[in-house]
Design a protein around this motif. Structure first.
Motif, short mmCIF file in Angstrom:
data_model
loop_
_atom_site.label_atom_id
_atom_site.label_comp_id
_atom_site.label_asym_id
_atom_site.label_seq_id
_atom_site.Cartn_x
_atom_site.Cartn_y
_atom_site.Cartn_z
N TYR A 226 -32.67 42.51 -80.31
CA TYR A 226 -31.85 41.75 -79.38
C TYR A 226 -30.82 42.64 -78.71
CZ TYR A 226 -28.33 41.85 -83.09
OH TYR A 226 -27.43 42.27 -84.04
N ASP A 227 -30.32 42.17 -77.60
CA ASP A 227 -29.17 42.74 -76.92
C ASP A 227 -28.25 41.59 -76.56
OD1 ASP A 227 -29.60 45.55 -76.84
OD2 ASP A 227 -31.06 45.29 -75.23
N CYS A 228 -26.97 41.91 -76.36
CA CYS A 228 -25.97 40.87 -76.08
C CYS A 228 -25.15 41.22 -74.85
CB CYS A 228 -24.98 40.76 -77.24
SG CYS A 228 -25.71 40.50 -78.83
N LYS A 229 -24.57 40.18 -74.28
CA LYS A 229 -23.59 40.39 -73.22
C LYS A 229 -22.38 41.07 -73.82
CE LYS A 229 -25.01 36.32 -70.66
NZ LYS A 229 -24.67 34.95 -70.25
N SER A 230 -21.67 41.83 -73.01
CA SER A 230 -20.47 42.53 -73.45
C SER A 230 -19.45 41.53 -73.99
CB SER A 230 -19.88 43.30 -72.27
OG SER A 230 -18.71 43.96 -72.66
N GLY A 231 -18.89 41.84 -75.15
CA GLY A 231 -17.88 40.99 -75.75
C GLY A 231 -18.41 39.83 -76.58
N PHE A 232 -19.72 39.63 -76.57
CA PHE A 232 -20.32 38.53 -77.33
C PHE A 232 -20.51 38.98 -78.78
CE2 PHE A 232 -24.28 36.48 -78.90
CZ PHE A 232 -23.84 35.16 -78.90
N ASN A 233 -20.08 38.15 -79.73
CA ASN A 233 -20.25 38.44 -81.15
C ASN A 233 -21.42 37.63 -81.68
OD1 ASN A 233 -20.08 38.88 -83.87
ND2 ASN A 233 -17.91 38.45 -84.03
N PRO A 234 -22.55 38.28 -82.03
CA PRO A 234 -23.78 37.55 -82.35
C PRO A 234 -23.92 37.09 -83.81
CG PRO A 234 -24.22 39.90 -82.37
CD PRO A 234 -22.78 39.73 -81.95
N GLU A 235 -23.01 37.48 -84.70
CA GLU A 235 -23.23 37.26 -86.13
C GLU A 235 -23.51 35.80 -86.51
OE1 GLU A 235 -20.96 39.70 -85.25
OE2 GLU A 235 -22.30 41.29 -85.96
N ALA A 236 -22.71 34.86 -86.03
CA ALA A 236 -22.89 33.45 -86.39
C ALA A 236 -24.23 32.93 -85.86
CB ALA A 236 -21.75 32.60 -85.86
N ASN A 237 -24.59 33.33 -84.65
CA ASN A 237 -25.86 32.90 -84.06
C ASN A 237 -27.04 33.46 -84.85
OD1 ASN A 237 -23.68 33.24 -81.92
ND2 ASN A 237 -25.12 31.86 -80.89
N ILE A 238 -26.94 34.70 -85.26
CA ILE A 238 -28.01 35.33 -86.04
C ILE A 238 -28.14 34.65 -87.40
CG2 ILE A 238 -28.68 37.46 -87.24
CD1 ILE A 238 -27.60 38.98 -84.75
N ALA A 239 -27.02 34.39 -88.05
CA ALA A 239 -27.06 33.71 -89.35
C ALA A 239 -27.71 32.33 -89.22
CB ALA A 239 -25.65 33.59 -89.93
#
Length: 170
Positions: free
Chosen positions: A120-133
């Protein structure tokens, strides 16, 4: 590119899980009606490379009410497939890429391991941890439901396995 892995041991034969995975368009709404309301193939043939599915989620799902995913790779003999989200879903949450590969490996005649890898890649400033969990928990739950369904129904036993270009054998 960031990646996360999920590995789950299931008490079903690898070939049974593989055949069931090819039928997720029909199975997932039945197994997880609290998450998925409908899946339709909108381009190509189901479970074939370049096919696109539209998955409609229940309205309480985060990340949007739908996802369009494209099947970009299938290895029938190696029991491996890769999909890529092309609209909605994780892309609506802040990810710019969500590509998932699953592989099923046999442990013995009645047990397998499914390995899921998501690039995956994310938009700048986006924190993906909760979404991934959350995604990992939903994947685990759905796969355990599939395992229970396979065991309970016996629909994917060796005598019912089929190959591409043929129909199911009763």
């Amino acid at each position: 590119m960031p990646t996360f892995q999920l590995r789950l041991r299931l008490a079903v034969p690898s070939h049974s899980l593989w055949v069931a995975m090819a039928e997720t368009t029909e199975l997932f709404p039945k197994l997880a009606p609290h998450i998925i309301s409908d899946i339709k193939v909108i381009e190509g043939e189901d479970a074939e490379v370049d096919s696109i599915r539209h998955i409609k989620y229940k309205s309480n799902q985060t990340g949007g009410k739908y996802v369009k995913e494209k099947l970009i790779y299938v290895d029938l003999d190696g029991m491996e497939a890769t999909t890529m989200e092309i609209e909605g879903g994780h892309l609506a949450e802040g990810f710019t890429k969500w590509e998932m590969t699953l592989r099923i490996d046999s442990i013995d005649a009645q047990t397998c391991i499914i390995r899921i890898s998501v690039n995956y890649d994310c938009k700048s400033g986006f924190n993906p941890e909760a979404n991934i969990a959350r995604s990992q928990a939903e994947m685990r739950s759905l796969l355990k439901r599939m395992e229970q369904y396979i065991v309970k129904t016996g629909l994917y036993s060796v005598d019912r396995i089929y190959t591409p270009n043929t129909q199911k054998v009763a």
